[in-house]
Motif scaffolding. Structure first.
Motif, PDB file in Angstrom:
ATOM      1  N   GLY A  11      -3.927  12.556   9.717  1.00 59.97           N
ATOM      2  CA  GLY A  11      -3.302  12.176   8.451  1.00 59.97           C
ATOM      3  C   GLY A  11      -3.825  10.838   7.960  1.00 59.97           C
ATOM      4  O   GLY A  11      -4.854  10.356   8.425  1.00 59.97           O
ATOM      5  N   GLN A  12      -3.093  10.250   7.064  1.00 58.10           N
ATOM      6  CA  GLN A  12      -3.517   8.974   6.503  1.00 58.10           C
ATOM      7  C   GLN A  12      -3.438   7.857   7.533  1.00 58.10           C
ATOM      8  O   GLN A  12      -2.545   7.836   8.375  1.00 58.10           O
ATOM      9  N   ARG A  17      -2.075   4.101   3.725  1.00 55.71           N
ATOM     10  CA  ARG A  17      -0.676   4.106   3.276  1.00 55.71           C
ATOM     11  C   ARG A  17      -0.332   2.803   2.562  1.00 55.71           C
ATOM     12  O   ARG A  17       0.316   2.809   1.518  1.00 55.71           O
ATOM     13  N   LYS A  18      -0.772   1.687   3.106  1.00 59.05           N
ATOM     14  CA  LYS A  18      -0.506   0.380   2.485  1.00 59.05           C
ATOM     15  C   LYS A  18      -1.202   0.274   1.130  1.00 59.05           C
ATOM     16  O   LYS A  18      -0.623  -0.224   0.168  1.00 59.05           O
ATOM     17  N   ALA A  19      -2.440   0.740   1.054  1.00 59.56           N
ATOM     18  CA  ALA A  19      -3.180   0.693  -0.204  1.00 59.56           C
ATOM     19  C   ALA A  19      -2.504   1.558  -1.262  1.00 59.56           C
ATOM     20  O   ALA A  19      -2.378   1.156  -2.423  1.00 59.56           O
TER      21      ALA A  19
END
Length: 77
Positions: A11-12, A17-19
């Protein structure tokens, strides 16, 4: 026969995720609407028939109404 390699991608990444969270925070706003039960499916089907996402369909509908009301010299804001 050689053994098939399995992907280790799960997954990511945390960085992605933060970006994404940063982009959403800086670029868009959320509006929540409520519709009577069953209406969501009707609107979603209309969006699909128009070849659009539900979000795009609703945004275009709002934009069109605002344009009509502005053209009628009856601005809503």
């Amino acid at each position: 026969m050689p053994e098939e390699k399995k992907s280790t991608y799960s997954g990511q990444t945390e960085a992605r995720r933060k970006a994404n969270a940063k982009y959403l925070k800086e670029s868009v706003e959320d509006i929540r609407i409520r519709v009577p039960k069953g209406q969501k499916d009707i609107i979603k089907a209309a969006a699909e028939n128009a070849g659009e996402s539900l979000n795009t369909y609703v945004r275009k509908s709002i934009d069109q109404r605002m344009e009509r009301e502005t053209a009628d010299n009856d601005p809503v804001f």
